[in-house]
Design an enzyme around this catalytic site. Structure first.
Site, PDB file in Angstrom:
ATOM      1  N   LYS A  97      31.118  39.063  45.502  1.00  0.00           N
ATOM      2  CA  LYS A  97      31.606  40.396  45.838  1.00  0.00           C
ATOM      3  C   LYS A  97      31.946  40.521  47.324  1.00  0.00           C
ATOM      4  O   LYS A  97      32.619  41.466  47.720  1.00  0.00           O
ATOM      5  CB  LYS A  97      30.601  41.455  45.398  1.00  0.00           C
ATOM      6  CG  LYS A  97      30.506  41.539  43.873  1.00  0.00           C
ATOM      7  CD  LYS A  97      29.668  42.701  43.392  1.00  0.00           C
ATOM      8  CE  LYS A  97      29.688  42.830  41.874  1.00  0.00           C
ATOM      9  NZ  LYS A  97      28.921  41.737  41.209  1.00  0.00           N
TER      10      LYS A  97
HETATM   11  C1  LIG Z   1      29.130  41.428  39.829  1.00  0.00           C
HETATM   12  C2  LIG Z   1      28.617  40.117  39.374  1.00  0.00           C
HETATM   13  C3  LIG Z   1      29.102  39.464  38.218  1.00  0.00           C
HETATM   14  C4  LIG Z   1      30.099  40.106  37.283  1.00  0.00           C
HETATM   15  O1  LIG Z   1      31.370  40.218  37.830  1.00  0.00           O
HETATM   16  P1  LIG Z   1      32.446  41.195  37.175  1.00  0.00           P
HETATM   17  O2  LIG Z   1      33.603  41.164  38.089  1.00  0.00           O
HETATM   18  O3  LIG Z   1      31.788  42.544  37.105  1.00  0.00           O
HETATM   19  O4  LIG Z   1      32.751  40.666  35.819  1.00  0.00           O
HETATM   20  C5  LIG Z   1      28.640  38.198  37.913  1.00  0.00           C
HETATM   21  N1  LIG Z   1      27.706  37.597  38.683  1.00  0.00           N
HETATM   22  C6  LIG Z   1      27.193  38.183  39.782  1.00  0.00           C
HETATM   23  C7  LIG Z   1      26.156  37.490  40.558  1.00  0.00           C
HETATM   24  C8  LIG Z   1      27.628  39.458  40.174  1.00  0.00           C
HETATM   25  O5  LIG Z   1      27.104  40.046  41.263  1.00  0.00           O
END
Ligand SMILES: *Cc1c(COP(=O)(O)O)cnc(C)c1O
Length: 433
Positions: free
Chosen positions: A107
């Site tokens: 993210k």
């Molecule tokens: C947010 C997140 C996901 C999922 O990603 P999406 O874009 O919501 O499908 C998977 N793994 C981790 C560690 C995350 O923080």
């Protein structure tokens, strides 16, 4: 860049508006109305570029009409200042490590890019800009770290008392500067309710210049398509001509939707595999043709505990209908027992220490290859550093995890937070202070 509203497809806007608005009218999402098409020469040259260089090429083709190239270049250099290694486990299985940014999760790509984009646009808007978010843990950390020290932007983050891990809390409370953390005496839903109320309080929202940094923002999605290009290019250096399938551990489906954007721009991805935990709405959708949202189920891979994936709308909009979606996507679902088995298997086979989300990704790849034996290389996405998920790792892993120095350093810093109740007027006064 021209974007349409998925809820009202004949309504268009530009990138700047889409970024500040976040959500489109009628709860629609903003969707690019066309994508640049990269040609063979572009892909031939891709392995010669650094990540920042290829990032610039792609975002310039997408949004270069709204932001000068020199500015975009600087934003890419500054936002993506950490490595994105493709780690070869064996000839068929490779993991793209997306967790070397400041919050140790993928993210960071979205949050760091969006913050700089907003800061740029805000120079000409000359308005106060105040990012307001509620977090149950993970997203808040990426937003706080992504916006930390970005000039001209104030950030307020609300989190529920006693519900975030110690490690998640320091990411919110120890940064200082333009990041203010509010510990709410209530649940995550209470935090969310305060935030929602502030956004619908038009006069206040306007005066404060409130904006959201929500994961459905198009400025978070675009940078997530960039590392698919990077992974493909690295693989070509290793194995010229290799075909690739990506397995993406998915919750809200933003990450995998960004992969579909990359494919739409011409990146030769053979298949996108949505690997999910027991929240298997998308897996069921591919077989039945009907998306049936359900309440979320708590699992080990808790960042993927989503019962109504918000980016699903974008995926269907991109590919038309379930027939189109099946052509690009596969999906497999795994239980917590299977997830833990996979973590152990990855360690036993490769001496590679993973965590539940990546393990779901690995399992998706394995299942895909079992059903589609072929010569493709499988890349699964390592979405978070194992140190982020210590409480849910297999016992034997815990002492083997190396805590990154950046986190240890942060934990040494003084922590600061404001404790608040659920009174809206009091909340308003505090955050506008
Ligand atoms: C947010 C997140 C996901 C999922 O990603 P999406 O874009 O919501 O499908 C998977 N793994 C981790 C560690 C995350 O923080």
């Amino acid at each position: 860049m021209k974007l349409y509203n998925t809820a009202k497809p004949d309504q268009y806007t530009n990138f700047e508006n889409a970024v500040f608005q976040g959500l489109a009218e009628g709860n629609g999402l903003f969707m690019p109305s066309s994508f640049p098409q990269f040609d063979a020469a572009f892909f031939q040259n891709l392995p010669n570029l650094s990540f920042e260089e290829m990032a610039f090429e792609v975002v310039n083709a997408l949004i270069g009409d709204e932001i000068p190239a020199a500015v975009l270049k600087e934003i890419c250099d500054d936002a993506f200042n950490f490595p994105v290694p493709l780690v070869k486990l064996d000839n068929q299985y490779q993991i793209l490590e997306l967790f070397h940014g400041p919050s140790l999760a993928f993210k960071d790509f979205g949050a760091r890019f969006m913050s700089r984009i907003m800061a740029y646009f805000n120079q000409t808007r000359k308005k106060k800009l105040h990012i307001l978010v509620a977090t149950s843990g993970d997203t808040g950390g990426a937003v706080a770290m992504g916006f930390h020290n970005v000039p001209g932007i104030q950030v307020s983050i609300l989190f529920p008392k006693g519900r975030v891990s110690k490690y998640q809390e320091v990411q919110l409370t120890c940064l200082g500067g333009n990041i203010k953390a509010y510990e709410v005496d209530g649940s995550f839903d209470d935090c969310q309710a305060l935030v929602k109320k502030a956004f619908t309080d038009r006069e206040f929202a306007d005066k404060e210049g409130l904006a959201s940094a929500n994961s459905i923002n198009i400025a978070r999605l675009i940078p997530q398509s960039l590392y698919y290009f990077k992974a493909w290019a690295d693989l070509q250096k290793q194995k010229p001509g290799a075909e690739v399938v990506f397995s993406v551990p998915s919750g809200n489906f933003g990450n995998i939707c960004a992969g579909a954007f990359a494919k739409k721009m011409g990146l030769p991805i053979k298949k996108l595999i949505a690997a999910v935990n027991e929240n298997r709405m998308f897996t069921e959708y591919l077989s039945s043709g009907v998306m049936q949202p359900k309440p979320s189920i708590a699992t080990l891979s808790n960042a993927m505990d989503v019962g109504n994936p918000s980016n699903f709308v974008r995926i269907e909009a991109l590919l038309g209908d379930v027939v189109g979606v099946r052509d690009w996507f596969s999906s497999f679902s795994f239980s917590d027992v299977e997830t833990e088995q996979a973590e152990n298997e990855i360690y036993d086979r490769y001496e590679y220490l993973s965590e539940p989300h990546a393990a779901v990704g690995y399992s998706g790849l394995k299942q895909y290859f079992a059903q589609n034996p072929g010569t493709e290389t499988g890349i699964f996405l390592g979405t978070a550093h194992p140190a982020k998920f210590i409480p849910v790792l297999p016992k034997a892993f815990v002492e083997r995890v190396e805590i990154p120095k950046s986190i240890l350093d942060l934990m040494e810093k003084p922590s600061e937070k404001t404790c608040i109740g659920l009174d809206y007027e009091e909340f308003k006064k505090l955050i506008s202070g």
